[in-house]
Scaffold this motif. Structure first.
Motif, PDB file in Angstrom:
ATOM      1  N   ASN A 130       0.822  -1.208   0.000  1.00  0.00           N
ATOM      2  CA  ASN A 130       0.000   0.000   0.000  1.00  0.00           C
ATOM      3  C   ASN A 130       0.856   1.257   0.000  1.00  0.00           C
ATOM      4  O   ASN A 130       0.534   2.257  -0.641  1.00  0.00           O
ATOM      5  CB  ASN A 130      -0.929   0.009   1.214  1.00  0.00           C
ATOM      6  CG  ASN A 130      -2.025  -1.039   1.108  1.00  0.00           C
ATOM      7  OD1 ASN A 130      -2.297  -1.537   0.032  1.00  0.00           O
ATOM      8  ND2 ASN A 130      -2.627  -1.380   2.232  1.00  0.00           N
ATOM      9  N   TRP A 131       1.943   1.216   0.732  1.00  0.00           N
ATOM     10  CA  TRP A 131       2.840   2.368   0.810  1.00  0.00           C
ATOM     11  C   TRP A 131       3.447   2.657  -0.564  1.00  0.00           C
ATOM     12  O   TRP A 131       3.520   3.805  -0.999  1.00  0.00           O
ATOM     13  CB  TRP A 131       3.923   2.083   1.845  1.00  0.00           C
ATOM     14  CG  TRP A 131       4.903   3.180   2.038  1.00  0.00           C
ATOM     15  CD1 TRP A 131       4.706   4.376   2.668  1.00  0.00           C
ATOM     16  CD2 TRP A 131       6.282   3.178   1.624  1.00  0.00           C
ATOM     17  NE1 TRP A 131       5.866   5.102   2.670  1.00  0.00           N
ATOM     18  CE2 TRP A 131       6.838   4.404   2.044  1.00  0.00           C
ATOM     19  CE3 TRP A 131       7.095   2.259   0.962  1.00  0.00           C
ATOM     20  CZ2 TRP A 131       8.179   4.729   1.802  1.00  0.00           C
ATOM     21  CZ3 TRP A 131       8.421   2.585   0.728  1.00  0.00           C
ATOM     22  CH2 TRP A 131       8.941   3.803   1.144  1.00  0.00           C
ATOM     23  N   ILE A 132       3.870   1.618  -1.251  1.00  0.00           N
ATOM     24  CA  ILE A 132       4.437   1.785  -2.591  1.00  0.00           C
ATOM     25  C   ILE A 132       3.392   2.337  -3.550  1.00  0.00           C
ATOM     26  O   ILE A 132       3.671   3.225  -4.368  1.00  0.00           O
ATOM     27  CB  ILE A 132       4.997   0.437  -3.096  1.00  0.00           C
ATOM     28  CG1 ILE A 132       6.301   0.115  -2.351  1.00  0.00           C
ATOM     29  CG2 ILE A 132       5.230   0.470  -4.599  1.00  0.00           C
ATOM     30  CD1 ILE A 132       6.826  -1.277  -2.616  1.00  0.00           C
ATOM     31  N   GLN A 133       2.171   1.836  -3.467  1.00  0.00           N
ATOM     32  CA  GLN A 133       1.099   2.334  -4.328  1.00  0.00           C
ATOM     33  C   GLN A 133       0.860   3.821  -4.100  1.00  0.00           C
ATOM     34  O   GLN A 133       0.664   4.589  -5.050  1.00  0.00           O
ATOM     35  CB  GLN A 133      -0.182   1.541  -4.063  1.00  0.00           C
ATOM     36  CG  GLN A 133      -1.323   1.880  -5.024  1.00  0.00           C
ATOM     37  CD  GLN A 133      -2.547   0.995  -4.783  1.00  0.00           C
ATOM     38  OE1 GLN A 133      -2.701   0.407  -3.721  1.00  0.00           O
ATOM     39  NE2 GLN A 133      -3.406   0.918  -5.775  1.00  0.00           N
ATOM     40  N   ASP A 134       0.896   4.260  -2.838  1.00  0.00           N
ATOM     41  CA  ASP A 134       0.714   5.671  -2.524  1.00  0.00           C
ATOM     42  C   ASP A 134       1.808   6.533  -3.155  1.00  0.00           C
ATOM     43  O   ASP A 134       1.552   7.645  -3.622  1.00  0.00           O
ATOM     44  CB  ASP A 134       0.706   5.890  -1.011  1.00  0.00           C
ATOM     45  CG  ASP A 134      -0.566   5.366  -0.359  1.00  0.00           C
ATOM     46  OD1 ASP A 134      -1.545   5.136  -1.086  1.00  0.00           O
ATOM     47  OD2 ASP A 134      -0.559   5.179   0.869  1.00  0.00           O
ATOM     48  N   LEU A 135       3.043   6.037  -3.178  1.00  0.00           N
ATOM     49  CA  LEU A 135       4.158   6.823  -3.699  1.00  0.00           C
ATOM     50  C   LEU A 135       4.027   7.104  -5.192  1.00  0.00           C
ATOM     51  O   LEU A 135       4.600   8.072  -5.694  1.00  0.00           O
ATOM     52  CB  LEU A 135       5.490   6.107  -3.422  1.00  0.00           C
ATOM     53  CG  LEU A 135       6.058   6.263  -2.007  1.00  0.00           C
ATOM     54  CD1 LEU A 135       7.391   5.553  -1.902  1.00  0.00           C
ATOM     55  CD2 LEU A 135       6.218   7.728  -1.636  1.00  0.00           C
ATOM     56  N   TYR A 136       3.300   6.279  -5.906  1.00  0.00           N
ATOM     57  CA  TYR A 136       3.120   6.527  -7.337  1.00  0.00           C
ATOM     58  C   TYR A 136       2.359   7.827  -7.580  1.00  0.00           C
ATOM     59  O   TYR A 136       2.496   8.462  -8.620  1.00  0.00           O
ATOM     60  CB  TYR A 136       2.360   5.367  -7.974  1.00  0.00           C
ATOM     61  CG  TYR A 136       3.246   4.240  -8.445  1.00  0.00           C
ATOM     62  CD1 TYR A 136       4.095   4.415  -9.543  1.00  0.00           C
ATOM     63  CD2 TYR A 136       3.244   3.011  -7.812  1.00  0.00           C
ATOM     64  CE1 TYR A 136       4.918   3.386  -9.980  1.00  0.00           C
ATOM     65  CE2 TYR A 136       4.054   1.972  -8.242  1.00  0.00           C
ATOM     66  CZ  TYR A 136       4.890   2.170  -9.329  1.00  0.00           C
ATOM     67  OH  TYR A 136       5.702   1.150  -9.755  1.00  0.00           O
ATOM     68  N   TRP A 137       1.562   8.254  -6.600  1.00  0.00           N
ATOM     69  CA  TRP A 137       0.687   9.401  -6.808  1.00  0.00           C
ATOM     70  C   TRP A 137       1.106  10.634  -6.023  1.00  0.00           C
ATOM     71  O   TRP A 137       0.510  11.685  -6.146  1.00  0.00           O
ATOM     72  CB  TRP A 137      -0.748   9.027  -6.434  1.00  0.00           C
ATOM     73  CG  TRP A 137      -1.221   7.846  -7.204  1.00  0.00           C
ATOM     74  CD1 TRP A 137      -1.347   6.568  -6.772  1.00  0.00           C
ATOM     75  CD2 TRP A 137      -1.590   7.827  -8.590  1.00  0.00           C
ATOM     76  NE1 TRP A 137      -1.781   5.751  -7.782  1.00  0.00           N
ATOM     77  CE2 TRP A 137      -1.939   6.489  -8.908  1.00  0.00           C
ATOM     78  CE3 TRP A 137      -1.672   8.802  -9.591  1.00  0.00           C
ATOM     79  CZ2 TRP A 137      -2.351   6.115 -10.181  1.00  0.00           C
ATOM     80  CZ3 TRP A 137      -2.084   8.428 -10.854  1.00  0.00           C
ATOM     81  CH2 TRP A 137      -2.418   7.096 -11.140  1.00  0.00           C
ATOM     82  N   LYS A 138       2.140  10.514  -5.211  1.00  0.00           N
ATOM     83  CA  LYS A 138       2.584  11.666  -4.427  1.00  0.00           C
ATOM     84  C   LYS A 138       3.216  12.714  -5.333  1.00  0.00           C
ATOM     85  O   LYS A 138       3.906  12.404  -6.303  1.00  0.00           O
ATOM     86  CB  LYS A 138       3.598  11.230  -3.364  1.00  0.00           C
ATOM     87  CG  LYS A 138       3.011  10.363  -2.269  1.00  0.00           C
ATOM     88  CD  LYS A 138       2.071  11.154  -1.385  1.00  0.00           C
ATOM     89  CE  LYS A 138       1.561  10.304  -0.232  1.00  0.00           C
ATOM     90  NZ  LYS A 138       0.611  11.008   0.621  1.00  0.00           N
TER      91      LYS A 138
END
Length: 353
Positions: free
Chosen positions: A116-124
């Protein structure tokens, strides 16, 4: 006479080995151009510190008796151990006499699953300006994790107390994943705001934390920095680098050391490639697809991460309470002088927090 292809292969491999090992120099040195010099021995030592900070048993970590608290880190003395319950952050400050240095280690992501953390970083997106650096922008979450929690004041206090006891030692800052991002902000903070003279930063699997302008400032102010990336580790590729928008996109600062394997026939040889000074060397980790979580969790054969990624709790023996304090937010800080030892109390049960 017919040449033996395997003989040629061995010659190539030996040349690679000699070239790679020749790069190893003294621990705290920078090169003639004030650039970081990669030291394999130091990196494999600091990765053990970056691994140990994931331990959730505060008693074992504080007394440096945990399962990851031996090997190259044997004899390390923790001065300050910090657990920020509100933000699920953990760090420690201590002294490694064999390195003649204060070592600061920051834990990586723990509260949520790494997926989930990695997925969030795609959109930061870049969202705040770094103070005192015109046009330099950084990732709000990583910046805040170091600057706007209990971590920073406790780390600074730990450094101060260590210096009072041991004198003006070198400072080495390390961390894995998000802990690497926090370690970088700490190294910059110590240099810019506290005028520390000898700060060395070595991180593992670190994400990008700022734009090109920030990377330029950082490389000038904290030149003795090494970012180790492992093969196809996904996290160093995040947040994404957009080639068409070099001034607006996230950008790594130098110097990267890329760990990967090369194959020759049935032989596999590990390479530690020292990358160029751009921070985004196209022949290093950017030359491959960053798609591996497995490569993110092991560096130099050392496990990085907790036993589980879905929890944010600590365990401690009641004996530890005499060394600790707890603020209104429920955050813990454990402090001691190097000569002090954990003493057995009358109560030996454990507390799960």
């Amino acid at each position: 006479m017919e040449r033996n292809p395997w003989s040629l292969g061995w010659i190539v491999l030996m040349c690679l080995f000699v070239t790679n090992r020749a790069r190893e120099l003294k621990v705290e040195q920078v090169g003639p151009d004030n650039e970081a010099v990669y030291n394999h021995t130091l990196a494999t030592t600091l990765v053990e510190y970056a691994s140990a900070v994931y331990i959730s048993d505060m008693t074992e970590l504080f007394s440096w008796t945990c399962s990851r608290c031996d090997g190259l880190t044997e004899g390390f003395e923790i001065i300050e151990l910090i657990f920020d319950v509100e933000h699920c952050l953990q760090a420690y400050v201590g002294v490694a006499t064999n390195l003649n240095a204060i070592v600061i280690a920051f834990r990586g992501t723990q509260e949520h699953s790494i997926q989930n953390w990695i997925q969030d970083l795609y959109w930061k997106q870049l969202d705040i300006n770094y103070p005192g650096m015109p046009d330099a922008m950084v990732h709000h979450g990583f910046y805040s994790a170091y600057h706007n929690t209990t971590i920073r004041p406790c780390v600074l206090n730990g450094i101060k107390r260590a210096q009072e006891i041991y004198g003006d030692l070198n400072i080495m800052v390390t961390g894995h994943s998000m802990g690497g991002a926090m370690a970088s902000f700490c190294g910059l903070d110590l240099t810019v705001n506290h005028e520390a003279k000898s700060v060395q930063v070595v991180t593992f699997g670190q994400p990008r934390i700022g734009n090109t302008v920030f990377a330029s400032y950082y490389s000038q102010l904290v030149p003795n920095t090494i970012r180790v990336t492992n093969d196809h580790d996904i996290v160093p590729h995040l947040p994404p680098y957009y080639t068409l928008f070099p001034q607006k996109t996230y950008h790594h600062f130098p110097r990267e050391v890329w760990l990967h394997n090369v194959g020759l026939g049935s032989l596999i040889y590990p390479i530690e490639k020292i990358c160029d000074g751009s921070g985004e060397d196209p022949s290093c980790s950017r030359s491959v697809t960053g798609n591996s979580i497995a490569d993110h969790l092991i560096y130099y054969g050392v496990k990085l991460g907790g036993e589980t990624w879905g929890s944010c709790k600590i365990v401690m023996d009641q004996r530890l309470a005499k060394f600790g304090s707890k603020d209104l937010g429920g955050n813990f800080v454990f402090s001691k002088n190097p000569a002090s030892l954990l003493q057995a109390g009358s109560e030996t049960g454990s507390i799960s927090i």
